[in-house]
Design a protein around this motif. Sequence first.
Motif, PDB file in Angstrom:
ATOM      1  N   LEU A  78      -3.245  -7.558   3.707  1.00  0.00           N
ATOM      2  CA  LEU A  78      -2.085  -6.997   3.027  1.00  0.00           C
ATOM      3  C   LEU A  78      -1.066  -6.479   4.038  1.00  0.00           C
ATOM      4  O   LEU A  78      -1.416  -6.081   5.145  1.00  0.00           O
ATOM      5  N   SER A  79       0.177  -6.468   3.603  1.00  0.00           N
ATOM      6  CA  SER A  79       1.213  -5.888   4.458  1.00  0.00           C
ATOM      7  C   SER A  79       1.160  -4.364   4.324  1.00  0.00           C
ATOM      8  O   SER A  79       0.512  -3.829   3.436  1.00  0.00           O
ATOM      9  N   LYS A  80       1.863  -3.664   5.204  1.00  0.00           N
ATOM     10  CA  LYS A  80       1.834  -2.202   5.178  1.00  0.00           C
ATOM     11  C   LYS A  80       2.426  -1.654   3.880  1.00  0.00           C
ATOM     12  O   LYS A  80       1.934  -0.670   3.332  1.00  0.00           O
ATOM     13  N   SER A  81       3.453  -2.295   3.369  1.00  0.00           N
ATOM     14  CA  SER A  81       4.048  -1.817   2.111  1.00  0.00           C
ATOM     15  C   SER A  81       3.079  -2.002   0.948  1.00  0.00           C
ATOM     16  O   SER A  81       2.990  -1.162   0.051  1.00  0.00           O
ATOM     17  N   ASP A  82       2.322  -3.126   0.969  1.00  0.00           N
ATOM     18  CA  ASP A  82       1.333  -3.348  -0.090  1.00  0.00           C
ATOM     19  C   ASP A  82       0.220  -2.311  -0.028  1.00  0.00           C
ATOM     20  O   ASP A  82      -0.254  -1.822  -1.051  1.00  0.00           O
ATOM     21  N   ILE A  83      -0.183  -1.963   1.192  1.00  0.00           N
ATOM     22  CA  ILE A  83      -1.237  -0.957   1.365  1.00  0.00           C
ATOM     23  C   ILE A  83      -0.751   0.396   0.856  1.00  0.00           C
ATOM     24  O   ILE A  83      -1.491   1.118   0.172  1.00  0.00           O
ATOM     25  N   GLN A  84       0.495   0.763   1.161  1.00  0.00           N
ATOM     26  CA  GLN A  84       1.039   2.030   0.684  1.00  0.00           C
ATOM     27  C   GLN A  84       1.113   2.059  -0.834  1.00  0.00           C
ATOM     28  O   GLN A  84       0.777   3.059  -1.472  1.00  0.00           O
ATOM     29  N   GLN A  85       1.518   0.940  -1.429  1.00  0.00           N
ATOM     30  CA  GLN A  85       1.596   0.858  -2.891  1.00  0.00           C
ATOM     31  C   GLN A  85       0.206   1.011  -3.514  1.00  0.00           C
ATOM     32  O   GLN A  85       0.016   1.722  -4.502  1.00  0.00           O
ATOM     33  N   PHE A  86      -0.757   0.350  -2.914  1.00  0.00           N
ATOM     34  CA  PHE A  86      -2.130   0.418  -3.406  1.00  0.00           C
ATOM     35  C   PHE A  86      -2.666   1.842  -3.329  1.00  0.00           C
ATOM     36  O   PHE A  86      -3.298   2.341  -4.262  1.00  0.00           O
ATOM     37  N   ASN A  87      -2.399   2.524  -2.207  1.00  0.00           N
ATOM     38  CA  ASN A  87      -2.863   3.901  -2.042  1.00  0.00           C
ATOM     39  C   ASN A  87      -2.204   4.842  -3.046  1.00  0.00           C
ATOM     40  O   ASN A  87      -2.846   5.765  -3.554  1.00  0.00           O
TER      41      ASN A  87
END
Length: 62
Positions: free
Chosen positions: A7-16
């Motif tokens: 995942l990209s960093k933005s996807d990881i932030q969204q997931f968190n």
Amino acid sequence: MEFADHLSKSDIQQFNQLRRGKQNKPESKPKRKEELSFKDVEELMGMDRDTYKKVRGRVRGK
């Protein structure tokens, strides 16, 4: 490889953010106190069950 590696960093932030949102919300279930009568409590405890006794190899009701 881990899930986060794909995942990209933005996807990881969204997931968190989604994960944190679910953890912070406590499920509010209405707690209902059930009033049991004396007879109901005895039935749950098994007070009115038949009792059996073994006599000379046979099982007989008391």
